[in-house]
Design a protein around this motif. Structure first.
Motif, PDB file in Angstrom:
ATOM      1  N   TRP A 116      78.350   2.069 -59.275  1.00 16.66           N
ATOM      2  CA  TRP A 116      77.303   1.348 -58.560  1.00 16.66           C
ATOM      3  C   TRP A 116      77.018   0.057 -59.318  1.00 16.66           C
ATOM      4  O   TRP A 116      76.913   0.055 -60.541  1.00 16.66           O
ATOM      5  CB  TRP A 116      76.025   2.167 -58.465  1.00 16.66           C
ATOM      6  CG  TRP A 116      76.065   3.279 -57.466  1.00 16.66           C
ATOM      7  CD1 TRP A 116      76.321   4.594 -57.717  1.00 16.66           C
ATOM      8  CD2 TRP A 116      75.841   3.180 -56.055  1.00 16.66           C
ATOM      9  NE1 TRP A 116      76.276   5.315 -56.543  1.00 16.66           N
ATOM     10  CE2 TRP A 116      75.969   4.456 -55.511  1.00 16.66           C
ATOM     11  CE3 TRP A 116      75.533   2.119 -55.190  1.00 16.66           C
ATOM     12  CZ2 TRP A 116      75.817   4.723 -54.145  1.00 16.66           C
ATOM     13  CZ3 TRP A 116      75.375   2.377 -53.844  1.00 16.66           C
ATOM     14  CH2 TRP A 116      75.512   3.667 -53.328  1.00 16.66           C
ATOM     15  N   PHE A 117      76.874  -1.003 -58.554  1.00 14.53           N
ATOM     16  CA  PHE A 117      76.535  -2.311 -59.087  1.00 14.53           C
ATOM     17  C   PHE A 117      75.388  -2.876 -58.268  1.00 14.53           C
ATOM     18  O   PHE A 117      75.089  -2.376 -57.185  1.00 14.53           O
ATOM     19  CB  PHE A 117      77.742  -3.254 -58.995  1.00 14.53           C
ATOM     20  CG  PHE A 117      78.901  -2.855 -59.853  1.00 14.53           C
ATOM     21  CD1 PHE A 117      79.735  -1.805 -59.491  1.00 14.53           C
ATOM     22  CD2 PHE A 117      79.152  -3.514 -61.049  1.00 14.53           C
ATOM     23  CE1 PHE A 117      80.801  -1.416 -60.299  1.00 14.53           C
ATOM     24  CE2 PHE A 117      80.214  -3.144 -61.862  1.00 14.53           C
ATOM     25  CZ  PHE A 117      81.039  -2.108 -61.476  1.00 14.53           C
ATOM     26  N   GLU A 127      73.799 -12.881 -61.103  1.00 13.94           N
ATOM     27  CA  GLU A 127      75.151 -12.362 -60.968  1.00 13.94           C
ATOM     28  C   GLU A 127      75.109 -10.847 -60.767  1.00 13.94           C
ATOM     29  O   GLU A 127      74.136 -10.176 -61.145  1.00 13.94           O
ATOM     30  CB  GLU A 127      75.971 -12.707 -62.209  1.00 13.94           C
ATOM     31  CG  GLU A 127      76.231 -14.192 -62.360  1.00 13.94           C
ATOM     32  CD  GLU A 127      77.235 -14.500 -63.462  1.00 13.94           C
ATOM     33  OE1 GLU A 127      77.628 -15.669 -63.582  1.00 13.94           O
ATOM     34  OE2 GLU A 127      77.618 -13.562 -64.191  1.00 13.94           O
ATOM     35  N   ARG A 128      76.160 -10.340 -60.208  1.00 16.03           N
ATOM     36  CA  ARG A 128      76.269  -8.896 -60.026  1.00 16.03           C
ATOM     37  C   ARG A 128      76.332  -8.219 -61.387  1.00 16.03           C
ATOM     38  O   ARG A 128      76.993  -8.709 -62.310  1.00 16.03           O
ATOM     39  CB  ARG A 128      77.524  -8.570 -59.223  1.00 16.03           C
ATOM     40  CG  ARG A 128      77.676  -7.110 -58.846  1.00 16.03           C
ATOM     41  CD  ARG A 128      78.849  -6.912 -57.929  1.00 16.03           C
ATOM     42  NE  ARG A 128      80.093  -7.316 -58.569  1.00 16.03           N
ATOM     43  CZ  ARG A 128      81.227  -7.546 -57.921  1.00 16.03           C
ATOM     44  NH1 ARG A 128      81.257  -7.454 -56.600  1.00 16.03           N
ATOM     45  NH2 ARG A 128      82.314  -7.882 -58.580  1.00 16.03           N
ATOM     46  N   GLU A 129      75.655  -7.084 -61.497  1.00 21.05           N
ATOM     47  CA  GLU A 129      75.656  -6.361 -62.763  1.00 21.05           C
ATOM     48  C   GLU A 129      75.964  -4.890 -62.537  1.00 21.05           C
ATOM     49  O   GLU A 129      75.683  -4.314 -61.494  1.00 21.05           O
ATOM     50  CB  GLU A 129      74.304  -6.505 -63.472  1.00 21.05           C
ATOM     51  CG  GLU A 129      73.131  -5.889 -62.754  1.00 21.05           C
ATOM     52  CD  GLU A 129      71.848  -5.938 -63.570  1.00 21.05           C
ATOM     53  OE1 GLU A 129      71.850  -6.456 -64.703  1.00 21.05           O
ATOM     54  OE2 GLU A 129      70.826  -5.432 -63.059  1.00 21.05           O
ATOM     55  N   PHE A 130      76.506  -4.291 -63.559  1.00 25.44           N
ATOM     56  CA  PHE A 130      76.849  -2.873 -63.558  1.00 25.44           C
ATOM     57  C   PHE A 130      75.572  -2.037 -63.626  1.00 25.44           C
ATOM     58  O   PHE A 130      74.634  -2.371 -64.351  1.00 25.44           O
ATOM     59  CB  PHE A 130      77.745  -2.576 -64.759  1.00 25.44           C
ATOM     60  CG  PHE A 130      77.928  -1.124 -65.044  1.00 25.44           C
ATOM     61  CD1 PHE A 130      77.203  -0.508 -66.047  1.00 25.44           C
ATOM     62  CD2 PHE A 130      78.820  -0.366 -64.316  1.00 25.44           C
ATOM     63  CE1 PHE A 130      77.363   0.835 -66.330  1.00 25.44           C
ATOM     64  CE2 PHE A 130      79.004   0.981 -64.582  1.00 25.44           C
ATOM     65  CZ  PHE A 130      78.270   1.578 -65.594  1.00 25.44           C
ATOM     66  N   VAL A 131      75.572  -0.922 -62.882  1.00 23.94           N
ATOM     67  CA  VAL A 131      74.436  -0.001 -62.901  1.00 23.94           C
ATOM     68  C   VAL A 131      74.845   1.355 -63.467  1.00 23.94           C
ATOM     69  O   VAL A 131      74.237   1.848 -64.414  1.00 23.94           O
ATOM     70  CB  VAL A 131      73.854   0.183 -61.485  1.00 23.94           C
ATOM     71  CG1 VAL A 131      72.749   1.247 -61.483  1.00 23.94           C
ATOM     72  CG2 VAL A 131      73.322  -1.145 -60.951  1.00 23.94           C
ATOM     73  N   VAL A 153      68.724   1.100 -66.646  1.00 23.96           N
ATOM     74  CA  VAL A 153      68.422   2.162 -65.683  1.00 23.96           C
ATOM     75  C   VAL A 153      68.526   3.545 -66.297  1.00 23.96           C
ATOM     76  O   VAL A 153      68.164   4.535 -65.642  1.00 23.96           O
ATOM     77  CB  VAL A 153      69.343   2.073 -64.446  1.00 23.96           C
ATOM     78  CG1 VAL A 153      69.281   0.677 -63.836  1.00 23.96           C
ATOM     79  CG2 VAL A 153      70.776   2.458 -64.784  1.00 23.96           C
ATOM     80  N   LYS A 154      69.018   3.648 -67.509  1.00 20.09           N
ATOM     81  CA  LYS A 154      69.212   4.948 -68.137  1.00 20.09           C
ATOM     82  C   LYS A 154      67.884   5.682 -68.252  1.00 20.09           C
ATOM     83  O   LYS A 154      66.881   5.110 -68.677  1.00 20.09           O
ATOM     84  CB  LYS A 154      69.849   4.778 -69.513  1.00 20.09           C
ATOM     85  CG  LYS A 154      70.370   6.065 -70.106  1.00 20.09           C
ATOM     86  CD  LYS A 154      71.166   5.786 -71.377  1.00 20.09           C
ATOM     87  CE  LYS A 154      71.780   7.064 -71.920  1.00 20.09           C
ATOM     88  NZ  LYS A 154      72.575   6.817 -73.149  1.00 20.09           N
ATOM     89  N   GLY A 155      67.903   6.933 -67.840  1.00 18.67           N
ATOM     90  CA  GLY A 155      66.691   7.729 -67.852  1.00 18.67           C
ATOM     91  C   GLY A 155      65.908   7.664 -66.560  1.00 18.67           C
ATOM     92  O   GLY A 155      65.000   8.475 -66.335  1.00 18.67           O
ATOM     93  N   ARG A 156      66.244   6.708 -65.696  1.00 20.83           N
ATOM     94  CA  ARG A 156      65.545   6.571 -64.410  1.00 20.83           C
ATOM     95  C   ARG A 156      66.484   6.829 -63.227  1.00 20.83           C
ATOM     96  O   ARG A 156      66.035   7.349 -62.209  1.00 20.83           O
ATOM     97  CB  ARG A 156      64.961   5.170 -64.276  1.00 20.83           C
ATOM     98  CG  ARG A 156      63.957   4.814 -65.350  1.00 20.83           C
ATOM     99  CD  ARG A 156      63.254   3.492 -65.039  1.00 20.83           C
ATOM    100  NE  ARG A 156      64.180   2.365 -65.012  1.00 20.83           N
ATOM    101  CZ  ARG A 156      64.354   1.585 -63.943  1.00 20.83           C
ATOM    102  NH1 ARG A 156      63.675   1.800 -62.837  1.00 20.83           N
ATOM    103  NH2 ARG A 156      65.216   0.574 -64.000  1.00 20.83           N
ATOM    104  N   PHE A 157      67.734   6.445 -63.363  1.00 23.33           N
ATOM    105  CA  PHE A 157      68.712   6.598 -62.278  1.00 23.33           C
ATOM    106  C   PHE A 157      69.684   7.717 -62.623  1.00 23.33           C
ATOM    107  O   PHE A 157      70.004   7.945 -63.791  1.00 23.33           O
ATOM    108  CB  PHE A 157      69.505   5.313 -62.078  1.00 23.33           C
ATOM    109  CG  PHE A 157      68.729   4.159 -61.503  1.00 23.33           C
ATOM    110  CD1 PHE A 157      67.344   4.184 -61.365  1.00 23.33           C
ATOM    111  CD2 PHE A 157      69.397   3.017 -61.089  1.00 23.33           C
ATOM    112  CE1 PHE A 157      66.641   3.124 -60.833  1.00 23.33           C
ATOM    113  CE2 PHE A 157      68.718   1.936 -60.553  1.00 23.33           C
ATOM    114  CZ  PHE A 157      67.333   1.989 -60.431  1.00 23.33           C
ATOM    115  N   THR A 158      70.186   8.378 -61.588  1.00 19.43           N
ATOM    116  CA  THR A 158      71.184   9.428 -61.763  1.00 19.43           C
ATOM    117  C   THR A 158      72.308   9.230 -60.753  1.00 19.43           C
ATOM    118  O   THR A 158      72.062   9.175 -59.539  1.00 19.43           O
ATOM    119  CB  THR A 158      70.572  10.815 -61.556  1.00 19.43           C
ATOM    120  OG1 THR A 158      69.499  11.004 -62.482  1.00 19.43           O
ATOM    121  CG2 THR A 158      71.617  11.903 -61.774  1.00 19.43           C
ATOM    122  N   ILE A 159      73.513   9.112 -61.272  1.00 17.91           N
ATOM    123  CA  ILE A 159      74.685   9.024 -60.407  1.00 17.91           C
ATOM    124  C   ILE A 159      75.318  10.407 -60.297  1.00 17.91           C
ATOM    125  O   ILE A 159      75.359  11.166 -61.269  1.00 17.91           O
ATOM    126  CB  ILE A 159      75.701   7.983 -60.936  1.00 17.91           C
ATOM    127  CG1 ILE A 159      76.827   7.747 -59.926  1.00 17.91           C
ATOM    128  CG2 ILE A 159      76.251   8.387 -62.299  1.00 17.91           C
ATOM    129  CD1 ILE A 159      77.749   6.591 -60.301  1.00 17.91           C
TER     130      ILE A 159
END
Length: 120
Positions: A35-36, A43-47, A63-69
């Motif tokens: 996910w980006f 600019e586009r960034e890595f998620v 996003v670490k700790g808030r998002f889950t892939i």
């Protein structure tokens, strides 16, 4: 691989959204997924990234700790659960697929993007 992202919308700060990305056309489990995002004027960034099996996962520090892939290979779908959203998470979110995506950051296929707007 054709990728269709969905699930974007408007959320309040502190809220949650779940993005989905449905894949078709080739064997989904052969591909690492990422996910980006691209915020207005930036600019586009890595998620986040997840390898083909789902065993290896990596997040951007923001996003670490808030998002889950996560991914469900039987359903050809990758998800991004976003919690504790912040206004700075506002962006168009893109999913991407690549056979060397996780290790080398190389993604060959991209979805069309879904807009996430977080209000303060």
């Amino acid at each position: 691989v054709q990728l269709q992202a969905s699930g974007g919308g408007l959320a309040q700060a502190g809220g949650s959204l779940t993005l989905s990305c449905a894949a078709s056309g080739r064997t989904f489990s052969n591909y690492d997924m990422g996910w980006f995002r691209q915020a207005p004027g930036k600019e586009r960034e890595f998620v986040a990234a997840i390898n083909w099996s789902g065993v290896s996962i990596y997040y951007a520090g923001s996003v670490k700790g808030r998002f889950t892939i996560s991914r469900e290979n039987a359903e050809n779908t990758v998800y991004l659960q976003m919690n504790s959203l912040k206004p700075e998470d506002t962006a168009v979110y893109y999913c991407a697929a690549g056979q060397n995506g996780y290790t080398f950051g190389r993604y060959d296929y991209w979805g069309q993007g879904t807009l996430v707007t977080v209000s303060s």
